[in-house]
Design an enzyme around this catalytic site. Structure first.
Site, PDB file in Angstrom:
ATOM      1  N   HIS A 179       0.815  -1.208   0.000  1.00 52.49           N
ATOM      2  CA  HIS A 179       0.000   0.000   0.000  1.00 52.49           C
ATOM      3  C   HIS A 179       0.855   1.267   0.000  1.00 52.49           C
ATOM      4  CE1 HIS A 179      -2.918   2.947   1.812  1.00 52.49           C
ATOM      5  NE2 HIS A 179      -3.719   2.314   0.993  1.00 52.49           N
ATOM      6  N   LYS A 231       3.545   4.315  -1.034  1.00 61.24           N
ATOM      7  CA  LYS A 231       3.561   5.209  -2.190  1.00 61.24           C
ATOM      8  C   LYS A 231       4.809   6.087  -2.084  1.00 61.24           C
ATOM      9  CE  LYS A 231      -1.060   5.245  -0.541  1.00 61.24           C
ATOM     10  NZ  LYS A 231      -1.623   4.175  -1.290  1.00 61.24           N
ATOM     11  N   ASP A 287      17.562   8.689  -8.927  1.00 58.72           N
ATOM     12  CA  ASP A 287      19.022   8.845  -8.981  1.00 58.72           C
ATOM     13  C   ASP A 287      19.701   8.690  -7.630  1.00 58.72           C
ATOM     14  OD1 ASP A 287      18.906   9.221 -11.694  1.00 58.72           O
ATOM     15  OD2 ASP A 287      18.997  11.408 -11.593  1.00 58.72           O
ATOM     16  N   HIS A 305      -7.717  12.296   1.085  1.00 63.95           N
ATOM     17  CA  HIS A 305      -6.977  11.043   1.218  1.00 63.95           C
ATOM     18  C   HIS A 305      -5.711  11.234   2.054  1.00 63.95           C
ATOM     19  CE1 HIS A 305      -4.763   7.542  -0.894  1.00 63.95           C
ATOM     20  NE2 HIS A 305      -5.776   6.996  -0.252  1.00 63.95           N
ATOM     21  N   LYS A 330      -2.836  11.558   4.955  1.00 58.47           N
ATOM     22  CA  LYS A 330      -2.442  10.641   6.023  1.00 58.47           C
ATOM     23  C   LYS A 330      -1.252  11.263   6.759  1.00 58.47           C
ATOM     24  CE  LYS A 330      -3.618   7.127   2.647  1.00 58.47           C
ATOM     25  NZ  LYS A 330      -5.037   7.050   2.990  1.00 58.47           N
ATOM     26  N   ASP A 381       3.610  19.884  18.089  1.00 61.34           N
ATOM     27  CA  ASP A 381       4.511  20.991  18.370  1.00 61.34           C
ATOM     28  C   ASP A 381       5.972  20.585  18.275  1.00 61.34           C
ATOM     29  OD1 ASP A 381       5.201  20.568  21.687  1.00 61.34           O
ATOM     30  OD2 ASP A 381       3.430  19.606  20.863  1.00 61.34           O
TER      31      ASP A 381
END
Length: 472
Positions: free
Chosen positions: A184, A186, A191, A399, A401, A406
């Site tokens: 899941h 992403k 390079d 979407h 996440k 602080d």
């Protein structure tokens, strides 16, 4: 399973009794030799005026060269006021134009074209351009590797087949068989010096029809090398009949973690940074599991914790039977009760929201009490949709996440329920930074902008959201 279920074309988080997706035959799509490849990255100095600033970076050094940029996807038609940030599309396009030697992408699924989603939507043009630029890379001598979750029978494969025909190497990681989850995560690596990590899938809707947030980091070989070890783990598991090593070989291990974060300068300011990973079996020696990282960020807050996530549920969503899983919810309540930390949670709201999410969010909001000095607030973020936009499948949702306190910023790839941390492959970036002008401060400004916007409604104002959130 909604957006994170590949828009109803994938169903990768089925309960255990459901048959796992059939693996492609070794002689067909994603066929690979059963060996472990380790890619040696060369360091290049490539600077983009908008995304990376104009400071020169010395090859191989992370001293003062690392630049971090908060990037967002704002759905078309939304009126978002300051602060505005570079778009996910701009960041991805810049990463592709910068590539000289290698591009590695760890992804859930690929639907970058209208053909994939059977639509005729003009806003798919950005995704289609990204795919066309990716297809050009091998012709420029750039090695492209894609680690993707094993597709189900209904998953569109055109993008992945086109990448393979164009010279890219593609491996499908059979997470349903390995852990019972999916790949899941992403993120991108370019390079060996640049990277992206965030909520956006390889989907045209993630660029123009879904609200997303991520981080692009440039000229930072020390961080790219460490994230590269997570990619290499996925790559190793993408061979036929792979098994999760126990323990992982030493070359996957890291000394960069929650206990000993990498000390460096990001945008000229001192920062402590590390990457976490899930589920625990995929964590080599030294790697902080993603749940541990998330909880440590909450525990480290002195004054406030702000959370923006599409799905928040103190339970499992896809296991059968479902289980109560209070790890994160309990830690937020403890922070409010024991340390007087102000807690604000902003969850995504759309027709595919889990119905069980709302009573739990109301329960969390009920902790708020002025006399007891308990400060807990919960809101829902609703992305508006025109009649035409409403017809785009599985779009028009926040979407995001991420969490910001602080003390630290947390940008992840997982929704906040048990399956994502116990069985599903995800990753997160944790950045601790003090002072003004920091990435952490920028993230807090984004949260405050969204929290105060007209798209945010109090969880207690049921009339404002009941008809728009969850199955009807």
């Amino acid at each position: 399973m909604g957006l994170d279920g590949a828009y109803a074309q994938l169903d990768p988080l089925d309960p255990p009794e459901t048959p796992t997706p059939k693996r492609p035959h070794r002689a067909t799509l994603f066929a690979v030799p059963s060996v472990l490849f380790l890619l040696a990255f060369l360091i290049l100095t490539l600077i983009h005026p908008r995304l990376r600033g104009d400071a020169a970076a010395s090859a191989g050094s992370c001293g003062n060269s690392c630049r971090i940029v908060l990037v967002e996807s704002i759905p078309e038609g939304m009126n978002i006021t300051s602060p505005t940030n570079p778009s996910t599309f701009e960041a991805w396009l810049e990463l592709l134009s910068s590539a000289r030697r290698s591009v590695d992408i760890a992804s859930f699924y690929w639907t970058l074209t209208n053909e994939d989603t059977r639509t005729h939507e003009p806003s798919a043009a950005q995704g289609e351009l990204i795919l066309s630029e990716l297809l050009r890379l091998p012709r420029r001598g750039v090695a492209v590797r894609v680690a993707v979750s094993a597709p189900s029978a209904k998953a569109p494969l055109d993008d992945l087949r086109a990448l393979e025909r164009g010279g890219a190497a593609v491996r499908a990681v059979d997470m349903p068989r390995l852990t019972g989850g999916v790949l899941h995560t992403k993120f991108w690596l370019v390079d060996g010096v640049h990277l992206y990590l965030g909520s956006a899938n390889m989907d045209w809707r993630a660029l123009t029809q879904v609200k997303e947030l991520g981080a692009a980091i440039f000229n930072c070989s020390c961080l790219a090398e460490d994230l590269g070890k997570i990619f290499e783990a996925y790559w190793a598991l993408g061979v036929p009949d792979a098994a999760i090593p126990a323990p992982w070989p030493d070359n996957f291990s890291t000394a960069i973690n929650a206990a000993t974060p990498l000390q460096l300068r990001l945008n000229g300011s001192a920062a402590a940074v590390y990457f976490s990973s899930s589920p625990p079996p995929l964590c080599a020696s030294g790697r902080t599991p993603d749940l541990s990282a998330l909880l440590s960020v909450i525990d480290g807050a002195d004054r406030w914790v702000d959370v923006a996530v599409m799905s928040y549920l103190p339970g499992t969503e896809f296991q059968r039977p479902e289980r109560f899983w209070p790890a994160i919810d309990e830690r937020l309540r403890r922070a409010a009760f024991e340390r007087g930390v102000r807690v604000r949670v902003m969850a995504g709201c759309w027709p595919h929201s889990r119905p069980a999410m709302f009573p739990f969010l109301k329960s969390l909001a009920a902790v708020n009490d002025d006399r007891a000095r308990l400060r807990v607030e919960v809101r829902l973020f609703l992305v508006p949709a025109s009649a035409a936009q409403s017809r785009i499948p599985f779009a028009r949702v926040s979407h995001n996440k991420f969490m910001v306190t602080d003390k630290a910023a947390y940008v992840g790839t997982s929704n906040w329920s048990g399956d994502y941390f116990e069985r599903t492959a995800g990753s997160a970036l944790v950045v601790a930074q003090a002072g003004s002008g920091t990435f952490r401060e920028r993230l807090q400004e984004v949260f405050q902008r969204d929290w105060s916007s007209g798209y945010s409604v109090d969880i207690g104002d049921t009339e404002s959201w009941a008809g728009r959130c969850g199955p009807r």
